[in-house]
Design a protein around this motif. Structure first.
Motif, PDB file in Angstrom:
ATOM      1  N   GLY A 159      46.019  31.606  34.541  1.00  0.00           N
ATOM      2  CA  GLY A 159      47.331  31.233  35.052  1.00  0.00           C
ATOM      3  C   GLY A 159      47.337  31.067  36.561  1.00  0.00           C
ATOM      4  N   ARG A 160      46.738  32.044  37.248  1.00  0.00           N
ATOM      5  CA  ARG A 160      46.561  31.944  38.689  1.00  0.00           C
ATOM      6  C   ARG A 160      45.126  31.533  38.958  1.00  0.00           C
ATOM      7  NH1 ARG A 160      49.630  37.289  41.239  1.00  0.00           N
ATOM      8  NH2 ARG A 160      51.743  36.781  40.479  1.00  0.00           N
ATOM      9  N   THR A 161      44.937  30.359  39.503  1.00  0.00           N
ATOM     10  CA  THR A 161      43.592  29.834  39.638  1.00  0.00           C
ATOM     11  C   THR A 161      43.352  29.291  41.037  1.00  0.00           C
ATOM     12  OG1 THR A 161      41.970  28.422  38.540  1.00  0.00           O
ATOM     13  CG2 THR A 161      44.185  27.501  38.851  1.00  0.00           C
ATOM     14  N   ASN A 162      42.214  28.662  41.216  1.00  0.00           N
ATOM     15  CA  ASN A 162      41.861  28.054  42.497  1.00  0.00           C
ATOM     16  C   ASN A 162      40.991  26.834  42.225  1.00  0.00           C
ATOM     17  OD1 ASN A 162      39.109  29.049  42.110  1.00  0.00           O
ATOM     18  ND2 ASN A 162      39.912  31.062  42.730  1.00  0.00           N
ATOM     19  N   GLU A 163      40.673  26.093  43.274  1.00  0.00           N
ATOM     20  CA  GLU A 163      39.910  24.862  43.106  1.00  0.00           C
ATOM     21  C   GLU A 163      38.531  25.119  42.518  1.00  0.00           C
ATOM     22  OE1 GLU A 163      40.773  21.700  43.388  1.00  0.00           O
ATOM     23  OE2 GLU A 163      42.818  22.404  43.764  1.00  0.00           O
ATOM     24  N   ALA A 164      37.912  26.237  42.906  1.00  0.00           N
ATOM     25  CA  ALA A 164      36.575  26.555  42.400  1.00  0.00           C
ATOM     26  C   ALA A 164      36.593  26.742  40.890  1.00  0.00           C
ATOM     27  CB  ALA A 164      36.034  27.810  43.081  1.00  0.00           C
ATOM     28  N   ASN A 165      37.598  27.467  40.378  1.00  0.00           N
ATOM     29  CA  ASN A 165      37.679  27.689  38.935  1.00  0.00           C
ATOM     30  C   ASN A 165      38.040  26.406  38.181  1.00  0.00           C
ATOM     31  OD1 ASN A 165      36.973  30.373  39.014  1.00  0.00           O
ATOM     32  ND2 ASN A 165      39.064  31.134  39.038  1.00  0.00           N
TER      33      ASN A 165
END
Length: 259
Positions: A9-15
């Motif tokens: 749900g909470r992610t970032n560009e790397a993931n």
């Protein structure tokens, strides 16, 4: 395979990049999470959902809210006991020594394969078969990426070679006397108290029934011993000629066939 790949749900560009890469590797669709619950993604795509987070990969089987993910599971505390000089019943049953070649025909979470890898050491070979593609991918990735301060456990995990293959088909492709020990741990015929992750594995795993062909191929491929793990009331021990190692306090037993 009927599954989609997304992020936590909470992610970032790397993931997001990792999720896209996983989707491509497995020839699956990547879908943006957009704050949707796994249950909503299940409903929209009518498929299993693989979630990429900072820590791990999780598989949510359609209709289930409980994720399947890799963890060394029982191998971690078994390893601690072995490092203290304590015995391990699996190793006693298999008789594995340093440098041996071991085949696990029912990999699952690879707990037994990890312990086998510790016993056979750097000069040994440990191969494991897992027919379910998604389970094989998540466990194989976990074996490579899981971090632990126990160097012996870390090294043992890295030495396990997990193959996405049907066990009987793989056995039939092997030359005779390829492995010192061939091991089989079919899903228990009776329910026993298990961790939630093992229960999820039971839900996603392929429930192969032990057959005469499976046992005969294992006997052909093994140089020293074939080992079976099953519920203590299982008829498989007698049916296939295994010497059952009785343990009065355990709900599962090991059986051995010496070659």
């Amino acid at each position: 395979m009927n599954a989609v790949v997304t992020t936590a749900g909470r992610t970032n560009e790397a993931n997001i990049e990792v999720a896209i890469s996983v989707a491509k590797e497995l020839s699956l669709q990547y879908v943006s999470r957009k704050k949707k619950s796994v249950q909503l993604l299940h409903a929209e795509h009518k498929s299993d959902v693989i979630v990429v987070s900072n820590e791990r990969l999780e598989l949510y089987v359609l209709g289930s809210n409980t994720p399947f993910f890799f963890h060394p599971n029982s191998a971690a505390f078994r390893m601690k006991r072995l490092l203290k000089g304590e015995k391990d019943l699996f190793l006693q049953a298999t008789g594995l020594q340093e440098g041996d070649c071991f085949l696990d025909t029912t990999a699952g979470l690879c707990s037994d394969s990890i312990v086998a890898s510790f016993a056979t050491g750097e000069t040994g070979i440990v191969h494991a078969c897992e027919a379910n593609t998604l389970v094989a991918y998540i466990v194989s990735t976990g074996l490579k990426r899981y971090k632990t301060p126990i160097s012996e456990l870390q090294n043992s995990m890295h030495r396990v070679h997990l193959m996405n293959v049907d066990a009987v088909k793989y056995l039939k492709s092997c030359e005779s006397d390829t492995y010192d020990v061939v091991y089989m741990d079919p899903m228990f015929e009776e329910e026993i108290e298990e961790s939630s992750n093992f229960q999820t594995l039971r839900a996603v795993g392929l429930h192969d029934v032990l057959t005469e062909e499976w046992v005969e191929q294992a006997k052909r491929v093994a140089r020293k011993r074939v080992v079976l793990k099953a519920h203590f009331r299982s008829e498989m021990f007698g049916r296939y000629g295994f010497e059952q190692l009785t343990r009065l306090t355990s709900k599962f037993h090991y059986g051995i066939l010496n070659i």
